[in-house]
Each structure stands twice: as structure tokens, then as C-alpha cells.
Design a protein around this motif. Structure first.
Motif, mmCIF file in Angstrom:
data_model
loop_
_atom_site.group_PDB
_atom_site.id
_atom_site.type_symbol
_atom_site.label_atom_id
_atom_site.label_comp_id
_atom_site.label_asym_id
_atom_site.label_seq_id
_atom_site.Cartn_x
_atom_site.Cartn_y
_atom_site.Cartn_z
ATOM 1 N N ALA A 96 0.809 -1.211 0.000
ATOM 2 C CA ALA A 96 0.000 0.000 0.000
ATOM 3 C C ALA A 96 0.845 1.266 0.000
ATOM 4 O O ALA A 96 1.973 1.300 0.486
ATOM 5 C CB ALA A 96 -0.910 -0.002 1.237
ATOM 6 N N ASN A 97 0.263 2.328 -0.534
ATOM 7 C CA ASN A 97 0.731 3.696 -0.335
ATOM 8 C C ASN A 97 -0.483 4.538 0.029
ATOM 9 O O ASN A 97 -1.000 5.317 -0.775
ATOM 10 C CB ASN A 97 1.441 4.225 -1.577
ATOM 11 N N LEU A 98 -0.940 4.334 1.255
ATOM 12 C CA LEU A 98 -2.156 4.954 1.771
ATOM 13 C C LEU A 98 -1.808 5.954 2.873
ATOM 14 O O LEU A 98 -0.863 5.751 3.629
ATOM 15 C CB LEU A 98 -3.094 3.894 2.353
ATOM 16 N N SER A 125 -0.294 1.205 -6.639
ATOM 17 C CA SER A 125 0.133 0.234 -5.628
ATOM 18 C C SER A 125 -0.921 -0.844 -5.456
ATOM 19 O O SER A 125 -2.123 -0.585 -5.601
ATOM 20 C CB SER A 125 0.361 0.934 -4.282
ATOM 21 N N VAL A 127 -2.640 -3.351 -2.768
ATOM 22 C CA VAL A 127 -2.847 -3.249 -1.328
ATOM 23 C C VAL A 127 -3.324 -4.568 -0.740
ATOM 24 O O VAL A 127 -4.311 -5.151 -1.203
ATOM 25 C CB VAL A 127 -3.895 -2.162 -1.007
ATOM 26 N N ASP A 131 -4.020 -3.474 4.848
ATOM 27 C CA ASP A 131 -3.429 -2.160 4.561
ATOM 28 C C ASP A 131 -1.910 -2.147 4.724
ATOM 29 O O ASP A 131 -1.304 -1.099 4.908
ATOM 30 C CB ASP A 131 -4.009 -1.060 5.460
ATOM 31 N N ASN A 170 -4.417 3.251 -5.426
ATOM 32 C CA ASN A 170 -4.262 2.046 -4.614
ATOM 33 C C ASN A 170 -5.330 1.039 -5.019
ATOM 34 O O ASN A 170 -6.521 1.357 -5.025
ATOM 35 C CB ASN A 170 -4.380 2.381 -3.131
ATOM 36 N N ASP A 224 -8.696 7.088 1.521
ATOM 37 C CA ASP A 224 -8.145 6.000 0.712
ATOM 38 C C ASP A 224 -8.243 4.665 1.448
ATOM 39 O O ASP A 224 -8.538 3.629 0.842
ATOM 40 C CB ASP A 224 -6.701 6.302 0.291
#
Length: 255
Positions: A96-98, A125, A127, A131, A170, A224
């Protein structure tokens, strides 16, 4: 389209190779330039005190030795290649990039570097359900994320994203037919509760690992985090401007 692809997981990562293959099979001209090793969490670091070496692996695949994701994109768009690109795609990231992840992410940084150099950019990304910023062992649906990129490309227009902004995408780690649509979101927030992990090396010296990312706390509807929990693709427009605009008036009054 003439597309430049980079990542932070390295040139041999499964995500970037599936993305490149998918885009090429769809008729796009793709050039890949990526670090020679995993440079996750490198953020926007540029290598300024050492020379960078670029190795050509195949006709359209290049790796930057000891380089960062931002290095890769910076080189590619500042004269390494003669051709002009229409778009930069960073990913597919292995995790993830959250929320706060975007501050540290090399995947996001590669896209921001491209946008700084006036190119429209997407960071994408894959996920995990928890997360996690890293994918665990098991089934990884990179093909789903690659198809999502194709879907987004069909809707991209020159004025769709403002200058100096990128799309941070994501994608839930599910089959493509299990996705519940796309949601435009804002970044959520994690607790800053990551612990360091102390250990011993073979010579009995103490070493430390940076612990896992903190637990999401601002993860309600509209974020997100919330979108991917609903098996929706999260698309968040983000920018590099870190000015706290809401504080300017109060500070002006005081100073």
C-alpha cells in the motif's frame, strides 16, 4: 502512448514487469527504468555526491545502479533518452501507499519527480487486505492493478490533473471482477506507533529494524483506507506543496 515506467521495488520486481507487459500488449510504447535493488521508502532522495551508472538490460529496460526512484525518473526525463514521453507511471508497488505512506514512498516520489518535470504521472500500488505497506506471501493480483492502469489511461486528458499534482492509485489485492468500482479519495492517517525491532547480528552486535507502519486511525468514508476496504480502487490527487495554508493568517498576525 509513449510511457515511462519506474518503481521503488527494483527492476526485477514482479509488479513493474507485469505492468510493462500489460501496457505493451495494449499497444503502448513502454520504456522501463528502475533501481537495481529494492529502494522502498526512499522518498524523493536524489543522489548528488556519487555518480550514477545506467545499465541497459534489453532494448527497453534499463536499471540505475545504486540509484533511487527519483534518480531514475530524473535521468530519464533530463536527457538520458532521446524520445519524448506522454506519461510516467510508477509501480506497481508491492504494498500500500495509503495515508501517511505517501510521505516516505519511493513509488510516489518517482511520480512526483516526473510531475516536477512537467509530465502527467500516476503512482499505482497493490494493497493487502490489512493495509500493509508490504505484500505478504500468497496470491498477488498485479494483473488487476495493471488493468486498472489501462482503465485510467482511457480517461486521461491533458487538463484532468492540475500542474504539480499526481494521481496516487491504490488497488485492492483481488481479482479484477471483484473490484467494486473507483472512488476519488483523500489521504487518511496512521498512528505514529511503529516500533523499532532490536536484534543481534551473527557477531552479536545490536542491530535495529524499522517496524511496520502504524495502525490507520483516520480511515472513515472518503479516505483511501476506506475505499480499498470496500474493494474499491482509491484514486487520490496529491501534490508536493507542503505549505500549511490555513496557518498563514495567524502567523502573519503574530509576526
Amino acid at each position: 502512448m509513449n510511457i515511462l515506467i519506474s518503481n521503488d521495488d527494483g527492476i526485477h520486481a514482479k509488479g513493474i514487469n507485469i505492468l510493462a507487459t500489460t501496457l505493451r500488449n495494449a499497444g503502448h510504447n513502454v520504456t522501463v527504468i528502475a533501481p537495481d535493488r529494492n529502494r522502498s521508502a526512499a522518498s524523493s532522495c536524489l543522489t548528488l555526491v556519487d555518480p550514477l551508472r545506467v545499465k541497459q538490460l534489453t532494448e527497453q529496460n534499463y536499471t540505475v545502479v545504486a540509484g533511487t526512484p527519483a534518480d531514475c525518473v530524473h535521468l530519464a526525463l533530463n536527457g538520458l533518452f532521446e524520445e519524448e514521453f506522454d506519461l510516467v507511471v510508477s509501480g506497481i508497488n508491492h504494498g500500500a501507499n495509503l495515508g501517511d505512506d505517501v510521505i516516505y514512498s519511493g513509488t510516489v516520489a518517482a511520480a512526483l519527480e516526473g510531475r516536477h518535470l512537467k509530465y502527467p504521472c500516476i503512482a499505482v500500488s497493490l494493497v493487502e487486505k490489512n493495509d500493509s505497506t508490504y505484500l505478504s506471501a500468497g496470491e498477488h493480483n498485479f494483473e488487476t492493478a495493471a488493468q486498472v492502469v489501462l482503465d485510467i489511461l482511457q480517461k486521461m486528458q491533458p487538463d484532468l490533473v492540475a500542474p504539480k499534482q499526481i494521481l496516487n492509485v491504490n488497488v485492492p489485492n483481488v481479482n479484477y471482477d471483484q473490484l467494486q468500482g473507483i472512488e476519488i479519495t483523500r489521504c487518511g492517517h496512521r498512528l505514529a506507533d511503529a516500533k523499532i525491532v532490536e536484534n543481534k547480528d551473527p557477531r552479536d552486535a545490536t542491530v535495529y529494524w524499522i517496524g511496520p507502519s502504524g495502525t490507520p486511525v483516520d480511515n472513515g468514508e472518503g479516505t483511501d483506507f476506506f475505499a480499498v476496504k470496500q474493494n474499491k480502487v482509491s484514486i487520490t490527487p496529491i501534490q508536493a506543496d507542503m505549505t500549511a495554508h490555513q496557518s498563514i493568517s495567524a502567523l502573519k498576525e503574530k509576526f
